[in-house]
Design a protein around this motif. Structure first.
Motif, PDB file in Angstrom:
ATOM      1  N   ASP A  92       0.815  -1.209   0.000  1.00 39.16           N
ATOM      2  CA  ASP A  92       0.000   0.000   0.000  1.00 39.16           C
ATOM      3  C   ASP A  92       0.855   1.268   0.000  1.00 39.16           C
ATOM      4  O   ASP A  92       0.385   2.338  -0.382  1.00 39.16           O
ATOM      5  N   TYR A  93       2.094   1.141   0.470  1.00 34.41           N
ATOM      6  CA  TYR A  93       2.982   2.300   0.558  1.00 34.41           C
ATOM      7  C   TYR A  93       4.325   1.983  -0.080  1.00 34.41           C
ATOM      8  O   TYR A  93       4.810   0.857  -0.023  1.00 34.41           O
ATOM      9  N   GLU A  94       4.927   3.006  -0.678  1.00 33.47           N
ATOM     10  CA  GLU A  94       6.251   2.878  -1.266  1.00 33.47           C
ATOM     11  C   GLU A  94       7.115   4.045  -0.826  1.00 33.47           C
ATOM     12  O   GLU A  94       6.619   5.160  -0.599  1.00 33.47           O
ATOM     13  N   ALA A  95       8.402   3.782  -0.678  1.00 34.07           N
ATOM     14  CA  ALA A  95       9.346   4.815  -0.260  1.00 34.07           C
ATOM     15  C   ALA A  95       9.963   5.472  -1.492  1.00 34.07           C
ATOM     16  O   ALA A  95      10.300   4.797  -2.457  1.00 34.07           O
ATOM     17  N   LEU A  96      10.087   6.777  -1.441  1.00 34.14           N
ATOM     18  CA  LEU A  96      10.716   7.504  -2.539  1.00 34.14           C
ATOM     19  C   LEU A  96      11.359   8.778  -2.011  1.00 34.14           C
ATOM     20  O   LEU A  96      11.025   9.244  -0.913  1.00 34.14           O
ATOM     21  N   LYS A  97      12.263   9.328  -2.787  1.00 31.07           N
ATOM     22  CA  LYS A  97      12.914  10.581  -2.431  1.00 31.07           C
ATOM     23  C   LYS A  97      12.154  11.695  -3.108  1.00 31.07           C
ATOM     24  O   LYS A  97      12.173  11.825  -4.337  1.00 31.07           O
ATOM     25  N   ALA A  98      11.453  12.493  -2.324  1.00 32.26           N
ATOM     26  CA  ALA A  98      10.573  13.528  -2.866  1.00 32.26           C
ATOM     27  C   ALA A  98      11.163  14.916  -2.663  1.00 32.26           C
ATOM     28  O   ALA A  98      11.814  15.184  -1.659  1.00 32.26           O
ATOM     29  N   PRO A  99      10.934  15.825  -3.615  1.00 28.30           N
ATOM     30  CA  PRO A  99      11.432  17.199  -3.475  1.00 28.30           C
ATOM     31  C   PRO A  99      10.708  17.934  -2.356  1.00 28.30           C
ATOM     32  O   PRO A  99       9.552  17.633  -2.040  1.00 28.30           O
ATOM     33  N   ARG A 100      11.393  18.904  -1.758  1.00 30.70           N
ATOM     34  CA  ARG A 100      10.803  19.735  -0.703  1.00 30.70           C
ATOM     35  C   ARG A 100      11.095  21.200  -1.025  1.00 30.70           C
ATOM     36  O   ARG A 100      12.237  21.549  -1.318  1.00 30.70           O
ATOM     37  N   PRO A 101      10.100  22.072  -0.993  1.00 32.82           N
ATOM     38  CA  PRO A 101      10.313  23.495  -1.280  1.00 32.82           C
ATOM     39  C   PRO A 101      11.366  24.098  -0.358  1.00 32.82           C
ATOM     40  O   PRO A 101      11.253  24.033   0.864  1.00 32.82           O
ATOM     41  N   GLY A 102      12.394  24.636  -0.944  1.00 27.70           N
ATOM     42  CA  GLY A 102      13.429  25.297  -0.154  1.00 27.70           C
ATOM     43  C   GLY A 102      14.396  24.361   0.533  1.00 27.70           C
ATOM     44  O   GLY A 102      15.282  24.808   1.258  1.00 27.70           O
ATOM     45  N   ASN A 103      14.239  23.053   0.335  1.00 25.19           N
ATOM     46  CA  ASN A 103      15.126  22.080   0.960  1.00 25.19           C
ATOM     47  C   ASN A 103      15.520  21.010  -0.047  1.00 25.19           C
ATOM     48  O   ASN A 103      14.929  20.887  -1.116  1.00 25.19           O
TER      49      ASN A 103
END
Length: 224
Positions: free
Chosen positions: A105-116
């Motif tokens: 049901d869930y997957e791990a990923l590297k997601a962008p973060r505003p300002g980081n």
């Protein structure tokens, strides 16, 4: 879930996973310890990395519905070593190799973060998200005939989505879609309390249970 993200963020991006009977866990741990040095100290890991060798961790999770079953993940870094030679490892940084939870049901990923800089997080998989959309749409559609029971149950389940940045955002998006559908079909205000999924607090290490005691343990306190 947070322990897995913690290791991913530290470079343990290769993985394989499976499940095993709790009574067989000590043998699995012993095998991986012998082959992959899963209990190496921080200093030993630093030395192996400096030599271009990989490091490994083994993470286990007792099945909530069946304490006699343990889900496990073997996490490995870049570098030379037996783990890369003997195991069919996936690369979590690739779209097809993303690390998943047992129910997928869930997957791990590297997601962008505003300002980081981008950070590892969990999100609902595409298939599971589509399932949520269908469930909520049906619940809203049938609310007049079933008294709203299905919708209340769906919202109760949605409230339990873990508060990681991406999964939290998705839960709110699903709720907003259900609200819009309700107003369009019923021409009235949303009759339910809006979701509140709090952010997760500071990471804390889960309780450590010795391998020889796992088979006798019915519940183990773990971090999300």
């Amino acid at each position: 879930m947070r322990l897995l993200l913690r290791h991913l963020s530290r470079g343990y991006i290769y993985w394989t996973a499976g499940s095993i009977e709790a009574k067989k866990w000590p043998a699995l741990e012993a095998k991986f310890l012998d082959r992959y040095l899963i209990h190496a100290t921080a200093q030993q890991r630093w030395r192996r990395k400096a030599k271009g060798q990989c490091n490994s961790y083994l993470v286990g999770l007792v099945d909530k519905t069946n304490p006699g079953k343990i889900w496990w993940w073997l996490l490995v870094t870049e570098g030379e070593g037996m783990a890369h030679d003997l195991e069919d490892l996936k690369q979590s940084s690739s779209k097809r190799g993303r690390l998943t939870m047992p129910d997928a049901d869930y997957e791990a990923l590297k997601a962008p973060r505003p300002g980081n800089s981008p950070a590892w997080t969990w999100r609902i998989t595409a298939d599971s998200y589509a399932g949520w959309e269908a469930r909520l749409a049906s619940a809203v559609q049938n609310a007049p005939s079933d008294g709203g029971d299905a919708l209340r149950q769906a919202l109760h389940s949605l409230q339990r989505v873990p508060g990681f940045a991406q999964s939290r955002k998705q839960a709110y998006a699903l709720e907003n879609s259900a609200v819009k559908r309700w107003k369009r079909l019923n021409r009235g205000e949303w009759p339910h309390k809006r979701l509140h999924i709090g952010w997760l607090g500071r990471y804390t290490q889960g309780e450590i249970v010795k391998a020889e005691n796992i088979a006798r343990t019915k519940t183990i306190k773990t971090s999300v």
